[in-house]
Design a protein around this motif. Sequence first.
Motif, PDB file in Angstrom:
ATOM      1  N   LEU A  31       0.829  -1.197   0.000  1.00 42.25           N
ATOM      2  CA  LEU A  31       0.000   0.000   0.000  1.00 42.25           C
ATOM      3  C   LEU A  31       0.866   1.251   0.000  1.00 42.25           C
ATOM      4  O   LEU A  31       0.645   2.178  -0.782  1.00 42.25           O
ATOM      5  CB  LEU A  31      -0.938  -0.013   1.201  1.00 42.25           C
ATOM      6  N   VAL A  32       1.877   1.283   0.852  1.00 42.97           N
ATOM      7  CA  VAL A  32       2.740   2.462   0.942  1.00 42.97           C
ATOM      8  C   VAL A  32       3.529   2.648  -0.345  1.00 42.97           C
ATOM      9  O   VAL A  32       3.651   3.771  -0.854  1.00 42.97           O
ATOM     10  CB  VAL A  32       3.685   2.343   2.165  1.00 42.97           C
ATOM     11  N   SER A  33       4.083   1.572  -0.910  1.00 48.16           N
ATOM     12  CA  SER A  33       4.850   1.721  -2.149  1.00 48.16           C
ATOM     13  C   SER A  33       3.952   2.119  -3.311  1.00 48.16           C
ATOM     14  O   SER A  33       4.385   2.832  -4.208  1.00 48.16           O
ATOM     15  CB  SER A  33       5.600   0.431  -2.469  1.00 48.16           C
ATOM     16  N   GLY A  34       2.713   1.669  -3.304  1.00 42.11           N
ATOM     17  CA  GLY A  34       1.787   2.070  -4.356  1.00 42.11           C
ATOM     18  C   GLY A  34       1.420   3.541  -4.272  1.00 42.11           C
ATOM     19  O   GLY A  34       1.209   4.199  -5.285  1.00 42.11           O
ATOM     20  N   LEU A  35       1.358   4.070  -3.056  1.00 47.07           N
ATOM     21  CA  LEU A  35       1.010   5.475  -2.886  1.00 47.07           C
ATOM     22  C   LEU A  35       2.210   6.395  -3.118  1.00 47.07           C
ATOM     23  O   LEU A  35       2.048   7.515  -3.602  1.00 47.07           O
ATOM     24  CB  LEU A  35       0.450   5.709  -1.475  1.00 47.07           C
ATOM     25  N   THR A  36       3.385   5.965  -2.761  1.00 48.72           N
ATOM     26  CA  THR A  36       4.547   6.854  -2.825  1.00 48.72           C
ATOM     27  C   THR A  36       5.457   6.590  -4.005  1.00 48.72           C
ATOM     28  O   THR A  36       6.225   7.461  -4.387  1.00 48.72           O
ATOM     29  CB  THR A  36       5.388   6.730  -1.542  1.00 48.72           C
ATOM     30  N   GLY A  37       5.431   5.393  -4.571  1.00 45.51           N
ATOM     31  CA  GLY A  37       6.372   5.048  -5.635  1.00 45.51           C
ATOM     32  C   GLY A  37       5.919   5.525  -6.991  1.00 45.51           C
ATOM     33  O   GLY A  37       4.770   5.900  -7.215  1.00 45.51           O
ATOM     34  N   THR A  38       6.867   5.548  -7.896  1.00 46.80           N
ATOM     35  CA  THR A  38       6.563   5.894  -9.278  1.00 46.80           C
ATOM     36  C   THR A  38       7.009   4.753 -10.170  1.00 46.80           C
ATOM     37  O   THR A  38       8.028   4.118  -9.934  1.00 46.80           O
ATOM     38  CB  THR A  38       7.289   7.182  -9.698  1.00 46.80           C
TER      39      THR A  38
END
Length: 125
Positions: A31-38
């Motif tokens: 969830l965090v990588s999906g929200l913050t990653g590109t």
Amino acid sequence: MSEIASGYLPILLFLVVGIVFAFIFVGAPILVSGLTGTAKPDSVKLSEYESGFPAFSDSRQRFDVRFYLVAILFIVFDLEAAFMFPWAVSLHWGGVEAWVSMMVFLGVLTLGLVYEWMSGALEWE
């Protein structure tokens, strides 16, 4: 009836704690990588990694069997190491029989390695 239900309370608590930990350790990073990653794919990210084959090619492409042979040999010798650690720890309980059985096991694996070596399976062009 409540006595039977109270007997299952630790199992229910175990399941709830397991699901919570599964979400914390698996779901939250996704969830965090999906929200913050590109997602910026480039030629380096899309290139071949370990197998040497193009990542996005025809699924009916012929593969060189030697790659899989080396992978299977790696798994065999990895399992050998996995069997040797518990054997070495418990050798004093097994005595001579445990030692002889492990030497037979290692002998069979050594014969397999010698066969693969002599047949040229480990030679890469």
